[in-house]
Motif scaffolding. Structure first.
Motif, mmCIF file in Angstrom:
data_model
loop_
_atom_site.group_PDB
_atom_site.id
_atom_site.type_symbol
_atom_site.label_atom_id
_atom_site.label_comp_id
_atom_site.label_asym_id
_atom_site.label_seq_id
_atom_site.Cartn_x
_atom_site.Cartn_y
_atom_site.Cartn_z
ATOM 1 N N UNK A 55 0.669 -1.139 0.205
ATOM 2 C CA UNK A 55 -0.257 0.034 0.068
ATOM 3 C C UNK A 55 0.925 1.264 0.080
ATOM 4 N N UNK A 56 0.744 1.967 -1.086
ATOM 5 C CA UNK A 56 1.545 3.293 -1.030
ATOM 6 C C UNK A 56 0.437 4.543 -0.971
ATOM 7 N N UNK A 57 0.985 5.841 -0.375
ATOM 8 C CA UNK A 57 0.068 6.778 0.197
ATOM 9 C C UNK A 57 -0.419 7.429 -0.949
ATOM 10 N N UNK A 58 0.529 7.428 -2.187
ATOM 11 C CA UNK A 58 0.028 8.316 -3.056
ATOM 12 C C UNK A 58 0.661 7.927 -4.549
ATOM 13 N N UNK A 59 0.268 7.881 -5.647
ATOM 14 C CA UNK A 59 0.975 7.676 -6.841
ATOM 15 C C UNK A 59 0.290 8.234 -8.042
ATOM 16 N N UNK A 60 0.831 8.137 -8.983
ATOM 17 C CA UNK A 60 0.219 8.386 -10.296
ATOM 18 C C UNK A 60 -0.768 7.534 -10.706
ATOM 19 N N UNK A 61 -0.280 6.301 -11.018
ATOM 20 C CA UNK A 61 -1.208 5.191 -11.410
ATOM 21 C C UNK A 61 -0.686 4.026 -10.886
ATOM 22 N N UNK A 62 -1.365 3.047 -10.437
ATOM 23 C CA UNK A 62 -0.894 1.813 -9.781
ATOM 24 C C UNK A 62 -0.657 0.690 -11.271
ATOM 25 N N UNK A 63 -1.441 0.992 -12.143
ATOM 26 C CA UNK A 63 -1.325 0.145 -13.318
ATOM 27 C C UNK A 63 0.292 0.359 -13.886
ATOM 28 N N UNK A 78 0.446 -12.392 -8.996
ATOM 29 C CA UNK A 78 0.063 -12.061 -7.678
ATOM 30 C C UNK A 78 0.439 -10.902 -6.944
ATOM 31 N N UNK A 79 1.216 -10.055 -7.420
ATOM 32 C CA UNK A 79 1.746 -9.035 -6.785
ATOM 33 C C UNK A 79 0.450 -8.041 -6.828
ATOM 34 N N UNK A 80 0.172 -7.255 -5.640
ATOM 35 C CA UNK A 80 -0.804 -6.408 -5.622
ATOM 36 C C UNK A 80 -0.387 -5.107 -5.117
ATOM 37 N N UNK A 81 -0.801 -4.194 -5.993
ATOM 38 C CA UNK A 81 -0.403 -2.607 -5.695
ATOM 39 C C UNK A 81 -1.363 -1.937 -5.478
ATOM 40 N N UNK A 82 -1.477 -1.255 -4.235
ATOM 41 C CA UNK A 82 -2.514 -0.452 -3.717
ATOM 42 C C UNK A 82 -2.164 1.120 -3.256
ATOM 43 N N UNK A 83 -3.190 2.019 -3.775
ATOM 44 C CA UNK A 83 -2.632 3.442 -3.695
ATOM 45 C C UNK A 83 -3.865 4.143 -2.856
ATOM 46 N N UNK A 108 -4.091 -2.482 -8.291
ATOM 47 C CA UNK A 108 -3.790 -3.179 -9.833
ATOM 48 C C UNK A 108 -3.084 -4.305 -9.213
ATOM 49 N N UNK A 109 -3.526 -5.374 -9.932
ATOM 50 C CA UNK A 109 -2.531 -6.837 -9.767
ATOM 51 C C UNK A 109 -2.165 -7.478 -11.057
ATOM 52 N N UNK A 110 -0.915 -8.228 -10.603
ATOM 53 C CA UNK A 110 -0.186 -8.713 -11.986
ATOM 54 C C UNK A 110 -0.744 -10.318 -12.191
ATOM 55 N N UNK A 111 -1.145 -10.631 -13.138
ATOM 56 C CA UNK A 111 -1.407 -12.037 -13.508
ATOM 57 C C UNK A 111 -0.647 -12.516 -14.667
ATOM 58 N N UNK A 112 -0.167 -13.991 -14.596
ATOM 59 C CA UNK A 112 0.417 -14.297 -15.854
ATOM 60 C C UNK A 112 -0.227 -15.714 -15.766
ATOM 61 N N UNK A 113 -1.252 -15.651 -16.802
ATOM 62 C CA UNK A 113 -2.025 -16.756 -17.105
ATOM 63 C C UNK A 113 -1.635 -17.675 -18.002
ATOM 64 N N UNK A 172 4.535 -7.113 -20.557
ATOM 65 C CA UNK A 172 5.459 -7.999 -21.328
ATOM 66 C C UNK A 172 4.785 -9.195 -22.251
ATOM 67 N N UNK A 173 5.429 -10.272 -22.506
ATOM 68 C CA UNK A 173 4.815 -11.256 -23.200
ATOM 69 C C UNK A 173 3.927 -12.284 -22.613
ATOM 70 N N UNK A 174 4.178 -12.250 -20.963
ATOM 71 C CA UNK A 174 3.408 -13.156 -20.373
ATOM 72 C C UNK A 174 2.490 -12.750 -19.323
ATOM 73 N N UNK A 175 2.421 -11.490 -19.215
ATOM 74 C CA UNK A 175 1.628 -10.936 -18.078
ATOM 75 C C UNK A 175 0.724 -9.968 -18.407
ATOM 76 N N UNK A 176 -0.362 -9.757 -17.501
ATOM 77 C CA UNK A 176 -1.410 -8.655 -17.643
ATOM 78 C C UNK A 176 -1.571 -8.160 -16.341
ATOM 79 N N UNK A 177 -1.490 -6.774 -16.617
ATOM 80 C CA UNK A 177 -1.926 -6.013 -15.173
ATOM 81 C C UNK A 177 -3.344 -5.440 -15.241
ATOM 82 N N UNK A 178 -4.232 -5.855 -14.325
ATOM 83 C CA UNK A 178 -5.366 -5.529 -14.237
ATOM 84 C C UNK A 178 -5.723 -4.486 -12.994
ATOM 85 N N UNK A 179 -6.184 -3.198 -13.514
ATOM 86 C CA UNK A 179 -6.454 -2.224 -12.559
ATOM 87 C C UNK A 179 -7.893 -2.089 -12.184
#
Length: 300
Positions: A55-63, A78-83, A108-113, A172-179
């Motif tokens: 959890x970060x206090x402030x950012x431009x875009x978690x995505x 499975x990384x989760x970034x929250x602002x 935002x979460x990072x998924x590698x399906x 990248x080639x193997x991942x999707x970030x969903x915000x």
């Protein structure tokens, strides 16, 4: 001056030359900060999808931040970034999304399906919509419907309003970030536009963001697991059926504005196996349109 302005300017609010205590993380007692340690204890465990949560206090875009981390090899699936606050939150087509600090869930979460054909990855934002809606139904007692392709709707005073949105980006080639951006405690005088809404305005039984975020991430873990186990098959995983059941767009006459000043008007009749909206035109044709083809989708 709003509480958000006061938090940014510690000198704000001084009157008659008498300094007041600087605004801090508890300056708006109706909006306490998220408890990152408790969230990690509840979500990050052996064998779970979620491998890390920050959890970060402030950012431009978690995505944007998480896409950059993935590109640098600094984020696992499975990384989760929250602002607590986003200053440059984005929706589809780079539309801006902003809200007061700690008034919503911005993550935002990072998924590698792995094992899922890339052609089926387009279901990830729709799957996330299903997960958010089902998680909020349990935790907030709010009936959340889905506007194709990526909006979350709640009912305020008998009117459907947008309370959130979803944005998926390749990493990248193997991942999707969903915000996900979701208005939780936003008050009427804080709405960016009159057509917006929030869980509070929809009379949610709870606007405590900690249990809401846990419920949404657990729901997302469940639906993503079903979809991945079915190799991305939207029918076999139940994602397509559940999305259709909660999609407020279906059964309505819509106007799809397409690139090149082209428009398609007709009844939204289905969401097909590729996640496209099928529009039945007055001449009897059925034309599927993908999320990437749509500039705007409006009631007609």
């Amino acid at each position: 001056m709003t509480p958000r302005d006061a938090e940014r300017d510690p000198a704000a609010g001084r009157a008659g030359g008498t300094p007041q205590a600087p605004a801090g993380r508890w300056s708006d007692l109706d909006r306490p900060p998220l408890d990152a340690a408790a969230l990690r204890r509840g979500l990050v465990r052996a064998g779970a999808l979620w491998t890390g949560l920050e959890v970060v206090p402030r950012t431009g875009s978690t995505n944007s931040d998480l896409v950059a981390r993935a590109a640098a090899g600094k984020a696992a699936e499975g990384t989760v970034l929250v602002a607590e606050e986003q200053t440059s939150g984005r929706g589809r087509l780079d539309r801006q999304w902003s809200a007061p600090a700690r008034s919503g869930l911005f993550f935002s979460v990072l998924l590698r399906p792995a094992g899922v054909p890339v052609a089926r990855w387009g279901w990830l934002p729709l799957l996330t919509g299903v997960a958010v809606a089902t998680g909020l139904s349990r935790a907030a007692g709010v009936d959340t419907s889905l506007k194709w392709p990526n909006d979350l709707l709640v009912t305020v005073g008998g009117e459907e309003r947008k309370a959130g949105g979803i944005l998926a980006e390749r990493a990248g080639t193997d991942g999707v970030v969903v915000g996900v951006g979701l208005n939780v405690s936003l008050r009427a005088d804080e709405l960016p536009v009159p057509q917006a809404g929030s869980l509070a305005l929809a009379n949610a039984v709870s606007t405590d963001r900690d249990p809401l975020l846990r419920a949404v991430l657990r729901s997302l873990e469940d639906w993503y697991g079903r979809w991945r186990d079915a190799e991305g098959d939207p029918a076999a995983s139940g994602v397509q059926e559940t999305y259709v059941a909660g999609c407020a767009t279906l059964g309505r006459t819509v106007r799809a504005e397409l690139p090149g000043d082209r428009a398609l008007v007709g009844e939204a009749v289905a969401v097909d196996g590729d996640g496209r909206l099928v529009i039945a035109t007055p001449d009897g044709a059925r034309e599927p349109v993908g999320a990437g083809d749509i500039v705007h989708l409006r009631p007609a």
